[in-house]
Design a protein around this motif. Sequence first.
Motif, PDB file in Angstrom:
ATOM      1  N   SER A  25       6.875  28.441  91.240  1.00 49.54           N
ATOM      2  CA  SER A  25       6.647  27.686  92.476  1.00 49.54           C
ATOM      3  C   SER A  25       7.916  27.584  93.318  1.00 49.54           C
ATOM      4  CB  SER A  25       6.170  26.265  92.161  1.00 49.54           C
ATOM      5  OG  SER A  25       4.932  26.285  91.524  1.00 49.54           O
ATOM      6  N   PRO A  31       5.764  32.351  95.014  1.00 47.87           N
ATOM      7  CA  PRO A  31       4.717  31.864  95.909  1.00 47.87           C
ATOM      8  C   PRO A  31       3.712  32.926  96.368  1.00 47.87           C
ATOM      9  CG  PRO A  31       6.788  30.829  96.467  1.00 47.87           C
ATOM     10  CD  PRO A  31       7.096  31.903  95.440  1.00 47.87           C
ATOM     11  N   LYS A  32       4.137  34.165  96.482  1.00 50.82           N
ATOM     12  CA  LYS A  32       3.203  35.205  96.954  1.00 50.82           C
ATOM     13  C   LYS A  32       2.035  35.411  95.978  1.00 50.82           C
ATOM     14  CE  LYS A  32       2.878  39.834  98.827  1.00 50.82           C
ATOM     15  NZ  LYS A  32       3.595  41.033  99.225  1.00 50.82           N
ATOM     16  N   THR A  35      -0.125  32.202  95.762  1.00 49.27           N
ATOM     17  CA  THR A  35      -1.000  32.071  96.930  1.00 49.27           C
ATOM     18  C   THR A  35      -2.188  33.017  96.822  1.00 49.27           C
ATOM     19  OG1 THR A  35       0.845  31.391  98.343  1.00 49.27           O
ATOM     20  CG2 THR A  35      -1.100  32.277  99.459  1.00 49.27           C
ATOM     21  N   ALA A  36      -1.935  34.240  96.387  1.00 52.96           N
ATOM     22  CA  ALA A  36      -3.013  35.227  96.265  1.00 52.96           C
ATOM     23  C   ALA A  36      -4.075  34.784  95.264  1.00 52.96           C
ATOM     24  CB  ALA A  36      -2.434  36.582  95.859  1.00 52.96           C
ATOM     25  N   GLY A  39      -4.522  30.166  96.270  1.00 52.31           N
ATOM     26  CA  GLY A  39      -4.553  29.617  97.619  1.00 52.31           C
ATOM     27  C   GLY A  39      -3.187  29.129  98.046  1.00 52.31           C
ATOM     28  N   ASP A  40      -3.111  28.651  99.268  1.00 47.34           N
ATOM     29  CA  ASP A  40      -1.805  28.303  99.833  1.00 47.34           C
ATOM     30  C   ASP A  40      -1.396  26.844  99.650  1.00 47.34           C
ATOM     31  OD1 ASP A  40      -3.527  27.152 101.632  1.00 47.34           O
ATOM     32  OD2 ASP A  40      -2.851  28.310 103.366  1.00 47.34           O
ATOM     33  N   ASN A  41      -2.029  26.136  98.728  1.00 47.29           N
ATOM     34  CA  ASN A  41      -1.675  24.744  98.451  1.00 47.29           C
ATOM     35  C   ASN A  41      -0.706  24.684  97.264  1.00 47.29           C
ATOM     36  OD1 ASN A  41      -1.475  22.057  97.830  1.00 47.29           O
ATOM     37  ND2 ASN A  41      -3.662  21.731  97.522  1.00 47.29           N
ATOM     38  N   PRO A  42       0.573  24.412  97.502  1.00 46.67           N
ATOM     39  CA  PRO A  42       1.558  24.349  96.411  1.00 46.67           C
ATOM     40  C   PRO A  42       1.201  23.354  95.312  1.00 46.67           C
ATOM     41  CG  PRO A  42       2.688  24.447  98.512  1.00 46.67           C
ATOM     42  CD  PRO A  42       1.220  24.248  98.818  1.00 46.67           C
ATOM     43  N   TRP A  45      -0.616  25.064  92.546  1.00 44.72           N
ATOM     44  CA  TRP A  45       0.211  25.960  91.738  1.00 44.72           C
ATOM     45  C   TRP A  45       0.813  25.243  90.538  1.00 44.72           C
ATOM     46  CZ3 TRP A  45       3.794  27.961  96.217  1.00 44.72           C
ATOM     47  CH2 TRP A  45       3.013  28.594  97.200  1.00 44.72           C
TER      48      TRP A  45
END
Length: 138
Positions: A25, A31-32, A35-36, A39-42, A45
């Motif tokens: 994280s 992050p790439k 995200t894949a 999703g784009d919510n940290p 993760w």
Amino acid sequence: SLQIYLKNSTKYKGCSCINAVTNPSNGVWGPKPLTAYLGDNPEAWKKYDPTEVVAKYSGQPLKIWIEQGSEDPYLNFDLLPYNFKEAADKNKRVDVKLTYRAGYDHGFACVTSLIEGHLYYHAKILGRVVEKKKSSFF
């Protein structure tokens, strides 16, 4: 291996890793793929980030050995083992030994040079100790 062990600690007797990604994280590359896949919510993760998971771990006592090449070019921007160690040190249920190996990088030679110690470490955990080399773990 860290993530699987932390989430399934009753199924395994120990965990060791060489040059592991321990905090994706907060890494440059982590992050790439996170995200894949997630999703784009940290916040989503965190349940897949070993450093975040070890901070909240509450199961049986664990011992983890992380061996890291001191010359690894990914050490300070993607692997981040010191973040994992710091989080684990705050958790009394987890005992982590972080070993830096001088002169080793992220290459194949690092793994082939260090793997024997990890095999002995796991043999000892499984009660199949072969008197040969002493592992540098604890």
